[in-house]
Design a protein around this motif. Structure first.
Motif, PDB file in Angstrom:
ATOM      1  N   MET A  43       0.700  -1.199   0.041  1.00  0.00           N
ATOM      2  CA  MET A  43       0.041  -0.063   0.048  1.00  0.00           C
ATOM      3  C   MET A  43       0.847   1.248   0.125  1.00  0.00           C
ATOM      4  SD  MET A  43      -3.215  -0.747   2.533  1.00  0.00           S
ATOM      5  CE  MET A  43      -2.445  -1.653   3.605  1.00  0.00           C
ATOM      6  N   SER A  44       1.795   1.211   0.885  1.00  0.00           N
ATOM      7  CA  SER A  44       2.842   2.538   0.904  1.00  0.00           C
ATOM      8  C   SER A  44       3.642   2.688  -0.349  1.00  0.00           C
ATOM      9  CB  SER A  44       3.861   2.245   2.169  1.00  0.00           C
ATOM     10  OG  SER A  44       4.400   3.367   2.062  1.00  0.00           O
ATOM     11  N   ILE A  45       4.055   1.570  -1.016  1.00  0.00           N
ATOM     12  CA  ILE A  45       4.470   1.687  -2.267  1.00  0.00           C
ATOM     13  C   ILE A  45       3.534   2.335  -3.479  1.00  0.00           C
ATOM     14  CG2 ILE A  45       5.622   0.534  -4.241  1.00  0.00           C
ATOM     15  CD1 ILE A  45       7.613   0.815  -1.704  1.00  0.00           C
ATOM     16  N   LYS A  46       2.514   1.884  -3.194  1.00  0.00           N
ATOM     17  CA  LYS A  46       1.175   2.289  -4.390  1.00  0.00           C
ATOM     18  C   LYS A  46       0.856   3.820  -3.979  1.00  0.00           C
ATOM     19  CE  LYS A  46      -1.690   1.415  -7.535  1.00  0.00           C
ATOM     20  NZ  LYS A  46      -1.242   1.156  -9.020  1.00  0.00           N
ATOM     21  N   SER A  47       1.241   4.067  -2.897  1.00  0.00           N
ATOM     22  CA  SER A  47       0.694   5.680  -2.514  1.00  0.00           C
ATOM     23  C   SER A  47       1.800   6.596  -3.312  1.00  0.00           C
ATOM     24  CB  SER A  47       0.777   6.081  -1.009  1.00  0.00           C
ATOM     25  OG  SER A  47       2.121   5.835  -0.549  1.00  0.00           O
ATOM     26  N   LEU A  48       3.361   5.676  -3.264  1.00  0.00           N
ATOM     27  CA  LEU A  48       4.243   6.587  -4.216  1.00  0.00           C
ATOM     28  C   LEU A  48       3.813   6.768  -5.742  1.00  0.00           C
ATOM     29  CD1 LEU A  48       7.151   5.263  -2.494  1.00  0.00           C
ATOM     30  CD2 LEU A  48       6.416   7.388  -2.217  1.00  0.00           C
ATOM     31  N   GLN A  49       3.281   5.803  -6.177  1.00  0.00           N
ATOM     32  CA  GLN A  49       2.994   5.574  -7.629  1.00  0.00           C
ATOM     33  C   GLN A  49       2.003   6.368  -8.036  1.00  0.00           C
ATOM     34  OE1 GLN A  49       2.702   1.203  -7.936  1.00  0.00           O
ATOM     35  NE2 GLN A  49       4.846   0.681  -7.826  1.00  0.00           N
ATOM     36  N   VAL A  50       0.826   6.764  -7.174  1.00  0.00           N
ATOM     37  CA  VAL A  50      -0.232   7.469  -7.712  1.00  0.00           C
ATOM     38  C   VAL A  50       0.016   8.768  -7.642  1.00  0.00           C
ATOM     39  CG1 VAL A  50      -2.665   7.936  -6.959  1.00  0.00           C
ATOM     40  CG2 VAL A  50      -1.684   5.773  -6.549  1.00  0.00           C
ATOM     41  N   THR A  67      -2.615  10.044   0.291  1.00  0.00           N
ATOM     42  CA  THR A  67      -2.677  10.190   1.712  1.00  0.00           C
ATOM     43  C   THR A  67      -3.201   8.997   2.248  1.00  0.00           C
ATOM     44  OG1 THR A  67      -2.950  12.663   1.608  1.00  0.00           O
ATOM     45  CG2 THR A  67      -3.448  11.711   3.836  1.00  0.00           C
ATOM     46  N   LEU A  68      -4.478   8.648   1.746  1.00  0.00           N
ATOM     47  CA  LEU A  68      -5.124   7.257   2.498  1.00  0.00           C
ATOM     48  C   LEU A  68      -4.490   6.082   2.363  1.00  0.00           C
ATOM     49  CD1 LEU A  68      -8.947   7.935   1.567  1.00  0.00           C
ATOM     50  CD2 LEU A  68      -7.937   8.105   3.829  1.00  0.00           C
ATOM     51  N   LEU A  69      -3.952   5.802   1.488  1.00  0.00           N
ATOM     52  CA  LEU A  69      -2.884   4.643   1.066  1.00  0.00           C
ATOM     53  C   LEU A  69      -1.717   4.746   1.948  1.00  0.00           C
ATOM     54  CD1 LEU A  69      -3.095   4.264  -2.858  1.00  0.00           C
ATOM     55  CD2 LEU A  69      -3.768   2.749  -1.246  1.00  0.00           C
ATOM     56  N   ALA A  70      -0.985   5.654   2.073  1.00  0.00           N
ATOM     57  CA  ALA A  70       0.184   5.910   3.119  1.00  0.00           C
ATOM     58  C   ALA A  70      -0.323   5.674   4.423  1.00  0.00           C
ATOM     59  CB  ALA A  70       0.763   7.422   2.873  1.00  0.00           C
ATOM     60  N   MET A 118       8.552   6.107   3.966  1.00  0.00           N
ATOM     61  CA  MET A 118       8.575   7.028   2.577  1.00  0.00           C
ATOM     62  C   MET A 118       7.409   7.304   2.125  1.00  0.00           C
ATOM     63  SD  MET A 118      10.784   8.133   0.876  1.00  0.00           S
ATOM     64  CE  MET A 118      11.425   8.704  -0.597  1.00  0.00           C
ATOM     65  N   GLY A 119       6.284   6.685   2.062  1.00  0.00           N
ATOM     66  CA  GLY A 119       4.719   6.971   1.892  1.00  0.00           C
ATOM     67  C   GLY A 119       4.457   8.062   2.504  1.00  0.00           C
ATOM     68  N   LEU A 120       4.630   8.251   3.813  1.00  0.00           N
ATOM     69  CA  LEU A 120       4.096   9.140   4.696  1.00  0.00           C
ATOM     70  C   LEU A 120       4.927  10.522   4.390  1.00  0.00           C
ATOM     71  CD1 LEU A 120       3.586   7.386   8.021  1.00  0.00           C
ATOM     72  CD2 LEU A 120       1.875   8.202   6.585  1.00  0.00           C
ATOM     73  N   TYR A 121       6.211  10.366   4.056  1.00  0.00           N
ATOM     74  CA  TYR A 121       7.021  11.421   3.955  1.00  0.00           C
ATOM     75  C   TYR A 121       6.476  12.060   2.624  1.00  0.00           C
ATOM     76  CZ  TYR A 121      11.309  14.111   2.473  1.00  0.00           C
ATOM     77  OH  TYR A 121      12.080  14.837   1.837  1.00  0.00           O
ATOM     78  N   ASN A 122       6.581  11.320   1.728  1.00  0.00           N
ATOM     79  CA  ASN A 122       6.069  11.869   0.113  1.00  0.00           C
ATOM     80  C   ASN A 122       4.788  12.713   0.459  1.00  0.00           C
ATOM     81  OD1 ASN A 122       6.449  11.944  -2.799  1.00  0.00           O
ATOM     82  ND2 ASN A 122       4.485  10.420  -2.744  1.00  0.00           N
ATOM     83  N   VAL A 123       3.794  12.378   0.981  1.00  0.00           N
ATOM     84  CA  VAL A 123       2.605  12.942   1.316  1.00  0.00           C
ATOM     85  C   VAL A 123       2.589  14.034   1.795  1.00  0.00           C
ATOM     86  CG1 VAL A 123       0.375  12.708   2.189  1.00  0.00           C
ATOM     87  CG2 VAL A 123       1.278  10.770   1.122  1.00  0.00           C
TER      88      VAL A 123
END
Length: 104
Positions: A1-8, A16-19, A40-45
């Motif tokens: 899920m976290s990796i997917k949040s980086l791709q969207v 935000t929800l995915l992360a 990384m997902g949270l940081y990216n958002v």
């Protein structure tokens, strides 16, 4: 899920929800506490859409060679290849650096 949040890209709510879901899932299921992909997902958002806890500190003209946090305080020191040691405060909204040492 976290990796997917980086791709969207371009879908703030979905990213935000995915992360966040990845973080909660990891926490609930006993995942590695400091999982790099989760953070990384949270940081990216936070970086893309802004967050009060995301700050950029600019003050050195070159690379930072070391960093030291002051225990019990919200401040830290950095030493850079430019010969400067700077003191930073995490509580100030505006960047407030103090030149501690400068070597020529």
């Amino acid at each position: 899920m976290s990796i997917k949040s980086l791709q969207v890209q371009g879908q703030k709510d979905l990213q935000t929800l995915l992360a966040y879901q990845a973080y909660l899932f990891n926490q609930k299921n006993g995942g590695f506490e400091n999982d790099a992909d989760i953070y990384m997902g949270l940081y990216n958002v936070a970086k893309q859409y802004g967050n009060v806890n995301y700050k950029i500190f600019s003050g050195h003209s070159g690379a930072i060679k070391s960093i030291a946090f002051v225990p019990g305080k919200r401040e830290f020191y950095t030493a850079g290849e430019d010969g400067k040691v700077l003191k930073w405060n995490l509580d100030n909204k505006e960047q407030n650096i103090q030149l501690f040492i400068r070597q020529s």
